[in-house]
Each structure stands twice: as structure tokens, then as C-alpha cells.
Design a protein around this motif. Structure first.
Motif, mmCIF file in Angstrom:
data_model
loop_
_atom_site.group_PDB
_atom_site.id
_atom_site.type_symbol
_atom_site.label_atom_id
_atom_site.label_comp_id
_atom_site.label_asym_id
_atom_site.label_seq_id
_atom_site.Cartn_x
_atom_site.Cartn_y
_atom_site.Cartn_z
ATOM 1 N N ILE A 58 70.220 100.643 61.822
ATOM 2 C CA ILE A 58 69.495 100.779 60.554
ATOM 3 C C ILE A 58 68.486 99.642 60.392
ATOM 4 O O ILE A 58 67.406 99.826 59.822
ATOM 5 N N ASN A 60 66.873 98.272 62.915
ATOM 6 C CA ASN A 60 65.756 98.643 63.790
ATOM 7 C C ASN A 60 64.853 99.685 63.130
ATOM 8 O O ASN A 60 63.630 99.652 63.279
ATOM 9 N N ILE A 61 65.469 100.612 62.405
ATOM 10 C CA ILE A 61 64.691 101.658 61.731
ATOM 11 C C ILE A 61 63.728 101.052 60.718
ATOM 12 O O ILE A 61 62.553 101.430 60.654
ATOM 13 N N VAL A 64 60.567 98.556 62.210
ATOM 14 C CA VAL A 64 59.587 99.047 63.175
ATOM 15 C C VAL A 64 58.233 98.365 62.998
ATOM 16 O O VAL A 64 57.628 97.873 63.965
ATOM 17 N N ILE A 77 62.336 102.675 68.175
ATOM 18 C CA ILE A 77 62.216 103.772 67.223
ATOM 19 C C ILE A 77 60.771 104.260 67.187
ATOM 20 O O ILE A 77 59.840 103.491 66.992
ATOM 21 N N GLU A 83 63.101 108.732 64.803
ATOM 22 C CA GLU A 83 63.759 108.135 63.641
ATOM 23 C C GLU A 83 64.940 108.981 63.185
ATOM 24 O O GLU A 83 65.989 108.440 62.798
ATOM 25 N N ALA A 86 67.817 108.329 65.413
ATOM 26 C CA ALA A 86 68.350 106.999 65.133
ATOM 27 C C ALA A 86 69.253 107.026 63.902
ATOM 28 O O ALA A 86 70.321 106.408 63.874
ATOM 29 N N TYR A 87 68.832 107.765 62.871
ATOM 30 C CA TYR A 87 69.657 107.900 61.669
ATOM 31 C C TYR A 87 70.981 108.588 61.998
ATOM 32 O O TYR A 87 72.030 108.239 61.441
ATOM 33 N N TYR A 90 73.179 106.070 63.601
ATOM 34 C CA TYR A 90 73.642 105.139 62.570
ATOM 35 C C TYR A 90 74.825 105.734 61.821
ATOM 36 O O TYR A 90 75.858 105.055 61.606
#
Length: 308
Positions: A58, A60-61, A64, A77, A83, A86-87, A90
């Protein structure tokens, strides 16, 4: 490899190593009964690592834009992982960590402890989304969470089996864990400020409110120099009062060579550090100090047993 970088696997390995060292290089070598079975303790490590991995994802999200400025080569990301994916990662890591924490809390008969895992996960989310932009708040939170990963060992492995007969022994062991948690907090707090010094350009462009942006590089390095004197004096006191005084020569020598000397090196260098490369180098030095500091618990334990 891109997925491993997303969760910052080196830091997760360090976290797992630390928790295993405190259990099998310290607590298991004592003449005590521990609350968690072998595989239950491994689940505790998995839970801690999973929640930390979710925290890194989270972070890293929401980092960015800053990373594009500071470390474009490390941006994952949007370049290698979407994204939305990535979520998803997470969510998976965080749910696994919290669920295991809930299970272990019931195993030791302390269901209320499950709230600890929820609070940690929520704090990591708040840190990534808003708190890291606040002056020093983000630095303190990151340092506290690392310390908590040490104290949680005592909460789950010592506290449930503490009784009036063993209270003094368990209290002593918990205090030792607390000493290391304080050490980890001090080193990691200083390191977080050094990382802010390293990332000042990108943080400034993103409207962050870090200490180097508020005070400037020169004043912040002087402050860090002053802060670094605190663990130096603490370690000197610890070496003299507990190790040297008890004729634990190997432990004393280890502490001087692998912890105290690198700290003095850091203090000497931070006063002259100016470039991003300087701060990156000093951040790594602090990471190694933390690593060798963790190992010292095993060195001291074996030294005491052989000395006795």
C-alpha cells in the motif's frame, strides 16, 4: 522478481530473521516453558510478515509519484504491476496476517489480542495514505511498528504462561525484549530521518512535510548527529554495566566491534553528509547496525551459558 520487490522481500526476510532469532537464539535457550508450539510460532512470524508485506504494497501504491522523482528505477506499480493487481495483493496479505493473528490469539486464550493485528494493519494503511506526510509522525510510526514486532513475541510466548511462580524470570526476559525493542526504535527512527534526507527532492515536489524539508538538510543532519549520541551512550552503559562487569568478554568485544564502532562511524559521517549517495550509504550502515544488534542476543546468551 518484480513481485518480490513490490513487498520489499529483503526487509521481510530481516523481520522474519529477527523474530526467529529472539525465539530460537534466546527464549528457547532459557529454562522456561513457552506458550506457542513450534508451528504456532511460525504462524506468528507469517502473520507479522504478511501484514508488513501488505504495508509495503500500500505504501508503494501511494508512493508512485514520489518514487518517480527519487528512485525511478524502483518504480513497480504502473510499470510492471497494475494498481488494481497491487490492491488485490495488499488485501490478500493483510487478510492472511489478521486472520492468523485472530487464530493465534484464541490459541493462547487471549482473543482480545486479535485487535493488535487489526490496529497494526490499519496503522500501516493510514501511514501510507496520510500520516507519512505529517512532520515526524510517519517516522515514529514506522519505528514503533518494528519495536512492536519484538514485543509481540513476549505477548504471545511469555505472557500467557506467566504465573506467580515464574513471574520474576518472565519479567526479566520481557524486559530484555523491551531493551531490544527500544534499541530497534532508536536506530530505525534515526534511519527514517536519514531516508527522508535521501528523498528530500521527491518529497518536496509531492508536498510532503518531512523534517529535512522543514529544517533544511544542514540542520537536520546536525539533529541526527545529536540523536545518534543517545544509542551510543546507551550501548556504552549496557556494555559496561551488564557485559564487561560480568566478565562477558566475547559479548563485550562483539558489541564494540559490530554495534558501537559502526554507530560512531555513522555519527562521524552524518555531520559531513550532503548528497543523496551519502545518505543512502548511511541508511545502509544503520540497517547493518540493527542486524548485528539483533544477533547480539544470541551471542550474549551463549556467552553467558559458557561463562557459567
Amino acid at each position: 522478481m518484480k513481485y518480490l520487490k513490490l513487498i520489499r522481500y529483503q526487509n521481510l526476510l530481516m523481520l522474519a530473521f529477527m523474530q526467529l532469532i529472539f525465539r530460537y537464539g534466546f527464549l528457547k535457550l532459557q529454562d522456561i516453558t513457552l506458550a506457542l508450539a513450534y508451528w504456532h510460532y511460525l504462524l506468528l512470524v507469517v502473520s507479522t510478515v504478511s501484514i508488513a508485506a501488505g504495508g509495503y504494497i500500500i505504501n508503494n501504491i501511494f508512493d508512485v509519484a514520489t518514487d518517480h522523482e527519487n528512485k525511478p528505477q524502483n518504480v513497480i506499480i504502473g510499470k510492471h504491476i497494475s494498481e488494481s493487481k497491487a490492491y488485490t495483493f495488499y488485501f490478500i496479505f493483510t487478510v492472511i496476517g489478521v486472520f492468523i493473528g485472530f487464530y493465534l490469539s484464541n490459541v493462547i486464550g487471549k482473543p482480545g489480542f486479535a485487535a493488535l493485528f487489526i490496529i497494526i494493519a490499519a496503522t500501516l494503511y493510514l501511514y501510507a495514505t496520510s500520516l507519512k506526510q505529517s512532520l515526524l509522525i510517519g517516522n515514529i510510526i514506522v519505528a514503533l511498528l518494528l519495536s512492536l514486532s519484538i514485543l509481540i513475541i513476549g505477548l504471545f510466548d511469555l505472557y500467557p504462561v506467566t504465573n506467580p511462580e515464574n513471574r520474576s524470570v518472565m519479567g526479566l526476559l520481557f524486559m530484555i525484549l523491551l531493551d531490544y525493542a527500544i534499541f530497534a526504535f532508536m536506530i530505525n527512527f534515526i534511519r527514517e530521518i536519514v531516508k527522508d534526507l535521501e528523498d528530500i527532492d521527491g518529497d518536496k515536489s509531492q508536498g510532503m512535510n518531512t523534517l529535512p524539508i522543514v529544517l533544511g538538510i544542514s540542520k537536520t543532519t546536525k539533529l541526527v548527529l545529536g540523536l545518534s549520541l543517545i544509542p551510543i551512550f546507551c550501548i556504552l552503559h549496557y556494555l559496561n554495566s551488564y557485559l564487561f562487569a560480568n566478565d562477558l568478554q566475547i559479548s563485550t568485544l562483539y558489541g564494540i566491534v559490530f554495534i558501537l564502532a559502526p554507530l560512531i562511524y555513522f555519527t562521524t559521517k552524518i555531520g559531513f553528509a550532503k548528497s543523496q549517495n551519502d545518505f543512502h550509504h548511511l541508511s545502509i550502515v544503520l540497517k547493518w547496525i540493527l542486524f548485528f544488534g539483533i544477533i547480539s542476543i544470541t551471542i550474549i546468551t551463549f556467552n553467558m551459558k559458557n561463562h557459567a
